[in-house]
Every structure is written in C-alpha cells, then in structure tokens.
Design an enzyme around this catalytic site. Structure first.
Site, PDB file in Angstrom:
ATOM      1  N   GLU A  50       0.887  -1.175   0.000  1.00 49.39           N
ATOM      2  CA  GLU A  50       0.000   0.000   0.000  1.00 49.39           C
ATOM      3  C   GLU A  50       0.916   1.213   0.000  1.00 49.39           C
ATOM      4  OE1 GLU A  50      -2.849   2.726   0.151  1.00 49.39           O
ATOM      5  OE2 GLU A  50      -1.391   2.656   1.776  1.00 49.39           O
ATOM      6  N   CYS A  82       3.963  -2.514  -8.413  1.00 44.06           N
ATOM      7  CA  CYS A  82       2.677  -2.031  -7.905  1.00 44.06           C
ATOM      8  C   CYS A  82       2.847  -0.827  -6.971  1.00 44.06           C
ATOM      9  CB  CYS A  82       1.930  -3.199  -7.276  1.00 44.06           C
ATOM     10  SG  CYS A  82       0.162  -3.019  -7.462  1.00 44.06           S
ATOM     11  N   ILE A 138      -3.318  -6.565  -8.804  1.00 46.97           N
ATOM     12  CA  ILE A 138      -4.043  -6.459  -7.533  1.00 46.97           C
ATOM     13  C   ILE A 138      -4.181  -4.979  -7.177  1.00 46.97           C
ATOM     14  CG2 ILE A 138      -4.111  -7.143  -5.101  1.00 46.97           C
ATOM     15  CD1 ILE A 138      -2.125  -9.413  -5.855  1.00 46.97           C
ATOM     16  N   HIS A 174       2.279  -8.105 -10.488  1.00 40.93           N
ATOM     17  CA  HIS A 174       3.099  -8.787  -9.463  1.00 40.93           C
ATOM     18  C   HIS A 174       3.839  -9.990 -10.042  1.00 40.93           C
ATOM     19  CE1 HIS A 174       1.792  -6.783  -5.667  1.00 40.93           C
ATOM     20  NE2 HIS A 174       0.751  -6.458  -6.417  1.00 40.93           N
ATOM     21  N   GLU A 176       6.430 -11.364  -9.014  1.00 41.79           N
ATOM     22  CA  GLU A 176       6.995 -12.196  -7.934  1.00 41.79           C
ATOM     23  C   GLU A 176       6.011 -13.251  -7.440  1.00 41.79           C
ATOM     24  OE1 GLU A 176       5.662  -9.283  -7.541  1.00 41.79           O
ATOM     25  OE2 GLU A 176       4.622  -9.206  -5.605  1.00 41.79           O
TER      26      GLU A 176
HETATM   27  N1  GLN Z   1      -3.495   0.078  -4.675  1.00 38.09           N
HETATM   28  C1  GLN Z   1      -2.273   0.063  -3.919  1.00 38.09           C
HETATM   29  C2  GLN Z   1      -1.762   1.492  -3.697  1.00 38.09           C
HETATM   30  O1  GLN Z   1      -2.310   2.425  -4.215  1.00 38.09           O
HETATM   31  C3  GLN Z   1      -1.201  -0.776  -4.563  1.00 38.09           C
HETATM   32  C4  GLN Z   1      -1.633  -2.231  -4.605  1.00 38.09           C
HETATM   33  C5  GLN Z   1      -0.512  -3.213  -4.725  1.00 38.09           C
HETATM   34  O2  GLN Z   1       0.649  -2.899  -4.445  1.00 38.09           O
HETATM   35  N2  GLN Z   1      -0.853  -4.426  -5.064  1.00 38.09           N
HETATM   36  O3  GLN Z   1      -0.835   1.665  -3.009  1.00 38.09           O
END
Ligand code: GLN
Length: 190
Positions: A50, A82, A138, A174, A176
């Site tokens: 996050e 991400c 994700i 992702h 990984e």
């Molecule tokens: N939606 C998340 C963000 O804004 C990121 C999601 C993820 O790393 N899978 O930080």
C-alpha cells in the site's frame, strides 16, 4: 566490475515472494530496513503493498530520501512493483509524494477496487522479453502519459504495464507471485 548484491525493502507488503524470486535468479538478497544497509547493495526491489503506508514507513526508517538519492547518483538500480512502482513515478496531484525517478504518471487503483483485481496474460516487448507471462493485477496502478526516455517493456493489450528508465524498472502487476523469474533476472543485469 561491481559484484551484484540485491536487497528487498522489507517494511511492508509482498516481501517474501520477491526474496524467493531473487534467490531463484541466483543471488542471496538481504532484507533492507535501515539506510546503512544501502551501502551493501547494488539492486533494490520495492515490493507492492500500500503506497501511502509504504511512504510513511520509509519516512520513519529514514529511507525516503536516501533511496532516490542513491538512484540519482547512479549507485543503485531499482525495481518497483505495484505500490513500489507508484513511488517511483512522476509527481502528480495524488498522494503519496512521488520520487520522479521514472517520467510516468501512475494512477493509483487505476483498474478499480480490490474486487476488480484480475489475472491476464501480459506481453514482454523489451527488457526480459520477448514473450508472454501471467500478469497478476491487484488493485493495480494504471500507467498514464509517458514520454521519452521511458521505454515500455510490457503491455496488456495496447496499454503499458511495465516501463524502464535507465536503471529504474516499474511494473504495475506482481511478477513475484508467479514462477516466472525473467523480470528479476533481467533486472539484475542492469
Ligand atoms: N493500490 C495500492 C496502492 O495504491 C497498490 C496495490 C498493490 O501494491 N498491489 O498503493
């Protein structure tokens, strides 16, 4: 030639799968939590998780300026996936603050909310490619406008989903979480 030493930022998120992917790619990665550990490494992975939380934890651990400074000085290659990718992007209206290491705007949750997470094949068109791979998205960010010298290395249909600028690589899915280590192997060659 400098020996390759890799680390994974181990404050939050998808840390273990990146450690395993790097081990499979042939290195013995460290878990990075302190600025002094940056002296030991040539390559760093910023995992997904996050991005706002990651930003706050980086500040708490005195890493939020140190990491981009070392990248700008040419001492460190960076792979962000991400949430990690989001931090590397171009400064924009959204929080958290961005590092401006890759001249790309990453729009957080650009494909929708958690329930809109999806798995689709992606295509490596440069970097570790050519070839297809499983793309696990994700709550993924979406890549907005991009301009040279940014190079698109993977696409989902007509959209860019992984990019590179010099020794910075950002990937909105992702890799990984799959058994496909091509991105990690290629990253270690930068
Ligand atoms: N939606 C998340 C963000 O804004 C990121 C999601 C993820 O790393 N899978 O930080």
């Amino acid at each position: 030639m400098t020996a390759i030493c890799a680390g994974v930022l181990a404050l939050q998120g998808s840390v273990e799968p990146h450690l395993r992917a790097l081990s499979r790619a042939g290195v013995d990665p460290i878990e990075l939590r302190r600025p002094d550990q940056l002296d030991q490494i040539t390559h760093l992975v910023l995992p997904g998780g996050e991005s706002t939380t990651l930003h706050h934890l980086l500040e708490l651990h005195s890493l939020s300026s140190e990491i981009p400074q070392r990248v700008e000085a040419g001492d460190l290659a960076l792979l962000g996936t991400c949430a990690g990718a989001i931090l590397m992007g171009r400064e924009c209206q959204e929080s958290p603050p961005r590092w401006n290491l890759i001249d790309v705007e990453f729009q957080r949750n650009g494909y929708g909310r958690q329930v809109h997470s999806f798995i689709e094949p992606i295509e490596w068109i440069a970097g570790p490619g050519p070839g297809a791979s499983e793309g696990i998205f994700i709550r993924a960010p979406r890549i907005g406008q991009l301009s040279p010298p940014v190079e698109v290395i993977a696409t989902l249909g007509t959209e860019a989903v992984a990019v590179r600028q010099e020794r910075c690589v950002a990937c909105t899915f992702h890799p990984e979480l799959t058994e496909d280590d091509r991105l990690h192997r290629w990253f270690l060659s930068l």
